[in-house]
Design a protein around this motif. Sequence first.
Motif, PDB file in Angstrom:
ATOM      1  N   GLY B  85     -11.035   2.809  14.636  1.00 23.73           N
ATOM      2  CA  GLY B  85     -11.717   1.788  13.845  1.00 23.73           C
ATOM      3  C   GLY B  85     -10.963   1.459  12.569  1.00 23.73           C
ATOM      4  O   GLY B  85     -10.915   0.303  12.120  1.00 23.73           O
ATOM      5  N   PHE B  86     -10.349   2.478  11.967  1.00 29.51           N
ATOM      6  CA  PHE B  86      -9.526   2.317  10.769  1.00 29.51           C
ATOM      7  C   PHE B  86      -8.354   1.382  11.100  1.00 29.51           C
ATOM      8  O   PHE B  86      -8.077   0.414  10.373  1.00 29.51           O
ATOM      9  N   VAL B  87      -7.698   1.644  12.220  1.00 25.34           N
ATOM     10  CA  VAL B  87      -6.569   0.803  12.641  1.00 25.34           C
ATOM     11  C   VAL B  87      -7.036  -0.637  12.836  1.00 25.34           C
ATOM     12  O   VAL B  87      -6.395  -1.585  12.371  1.00 25.34           O
ATOM     13  N   ASN B  88      -8.186  -0.796  13.497  1.00 26.38           N
ATOM     14  CA  ASN B  88      -8.710  -2.148  13.725  1.00 26.38           C
ATOM     15  C   ASN B  88      -8.964  -2.891  12.418  1.00 26.38           C
ATOM     16  O   ASN B  88      -8.662  -4.081  12.306  1.00 26.38           O
ATOM     17  N   LEU B  89      -9.504  -2.177  11.417  1.00 23.61           N
ATOM     18  CA  LEU B  89      -9.756  -2.820  10.117  1.00 23.61           C
ATOM     19  C   LEU B  89      -8.459  -3.287   9.468  1.00 23.61           C
ATOM     20  O   LEU B  89      -8.408  -4.350   8.854  1.00 23.61           O
ATOM     21  N   THR B  90      -7.412  -2.472   9.622  1.00 23.06           N
ATOM     22  CA  THR B  90      -6.131  -2.865   9.010  1.00 23.06           C
ATOM     23  C   THR B  90      -5.528  -4.076   9.723  1.00 23.06           C
ATOM     24  O   THR B  90      -4.778  -4.841   9.126  1.00 23.06           O
ATOM     25  N   ILE B  91      -5.869  -4.233  11.003  1.00 27.62           N
ATOM     26  CA  ILE B  91      -5.376  -5.396  11.747  1.00 27.62           C
ATOM     27  C   ILE B  91      -6.184  -6.647  11.400  1.00 27.62           C
ATOM     28  O   ILE B  91      -5.634  -7.723  11.165  1.00 27.62           O
ATOM     29  N   GLU B  92      -7.505  -6.469  11.300  1.00 31.13           N
ATOM     30  CA  GLU B  92      -8.392  -7.601  11.012  1.00 31.13           C
ATOM     31  C   GLU B  92      -8.174  -8.184   9.618  1.00 31.13           C
ATOM     32  O   GLU B  92      -8.382  -9.368   9.392  1.00 31.13           O
ATOM     33  N   ASN B  93      -7.786  -7.314   8.684  1.00 30.91           N
ATOM     34  CA  ASN B  93      -7.609  -7.777   7.309  1.00 30.91           C
ATOM     35  C   ASN B  93      -6.127  -8.018   7.017  1.00 30.91           C
ATOM     36  O   ASN B  93      -5.297  -7.145   7.244  1.00 30.91           O
ATOM     37  N   GLU B  94      -5.862  -9.194   6.493  1.00 38.07           N
ATOM     38  CA  GLU B  94      -4.473  -9.540   6.233  1.00 38.07           C
ATOM     39  C   GLU B  94      -3.873  -8.671   5.123  1.00 38.07           C
ATOM     40  O   GLU B  94      -2.704  -8.315   5.151  1.00 38.07           O
ATOM     41  N   LYS B  95      -4.702  -8.334   4.131  1.00 37.69           N
ATOM     42  CA  LYS B  95      -4.205  -7.533   3.008  1.00 37.69           C
ATOM     43  C   LYS B  95      -5.051  -6.270   2.814  1.00 37.69           C
ATOM     44  O   LYS B  95      -6.246  -6.276   3.096  1.00 37.69           O
ATOM     45  N   ILE B  96      -4.385  -5.225   2.309  1.00 38.22           N
ATOM     46  CA  ILE B  96      -5.093  -3.974   2.029  1.00 38.22           C
ATOM     47  C   ILE B  96      -4.788  -3.527   0.610  1.00 38.22           C
ATOM     48  O   ILE B  96      -3.626  -3.519   0.183  1.00 38.22           O
TER      49      ILE B  96
END
Lengths: 127, 100
Positions: B85-96
Motif C-alpha cells: 500500500g505504501f508503494v501504491n501511495l508513492t505511485i499515485e502521488n506525483e510528489k512526496i
Amino acid sequence: MEEELESGVVKKFLYINRRAPHGTVYAHEALEVVLIGAAFEQDVSLAFIDDGVFQLKKDQDTSEINTKNFSKIFSALEMYDVEKLYVEKESLESRGLTEDDLSVDVKVIDSSEMKKLITDSEVIFNF
Amino acid sequence: MLHTVNKSPFEKNSLETCLRLIDESSSILLIEDGVYGALKNTSVSDSVINAQKTTKIYVLGPDLKARGLDKSSLISNIEIIDYKGFVNLTIENEKIQNWL
C-alpha cells in the motif's frame, strides 16, 4: 568506581528512559546498560517518562520490520533482580495509555513521586 | 502530494508542522515512530481528528504492529496499509514530502 565495586559498595542506580522503542536505538541500548548495572549487583531502578512509556506497551511484534523484539527482555529483568520499574502517570495519560496496556508489572507514580525518585538516586543514566 | 511523518508527535513537532502546512489535496502517511500520531485519546489526537476533515490519513501496519498497536488503539477512519500500500501511495502521488 572499580575500587568501590570491589569493596561491595551498593549505590542507587536510576535509568531514565524517555525514548520510544524501535525508531531509534536508545531504548534497546539502555536495556543493555541496565543489565550491566544489575550484573554488578547495584540497587537498580528504571523510570519510564515521556515516550519511554511506549517501551513497555504489550503485544509488540517486530517480525515485519526485521528488528529484534527487545521488549521481551523486560519480562526477564526479574531474573536479574531488576524489579523496580516506575512509570510516570502523566506520561501514560497524555499518550492515551493505561497500566493495563503495559507488558510487565510496574509502579505508576505521579510527577511529584518521580521527582523524589530522581532526587534520591545516586547514579543516573539517561536514555 | 503525499506527506510522510516518521517522528513521534510527543517528541518532535514534525506532525504538528505537517498538519499546519499541507494543502487540502494532500494525504499523510504515518511511519516508524510517526505511527504514535494515530493513537486515540492523546494530547495530539484532537488536531489529527480535525485534519481528517480535509486530509486522508494512513498508517503503516508493520510499524504499528512492532509497537504493540492495532486498529483498536487508533483514531477512527485512519487507514492501515501494508508495504504494498505504501508503494501504491508513492505511485499515485506525483510528489512526496518527508517531514523528518
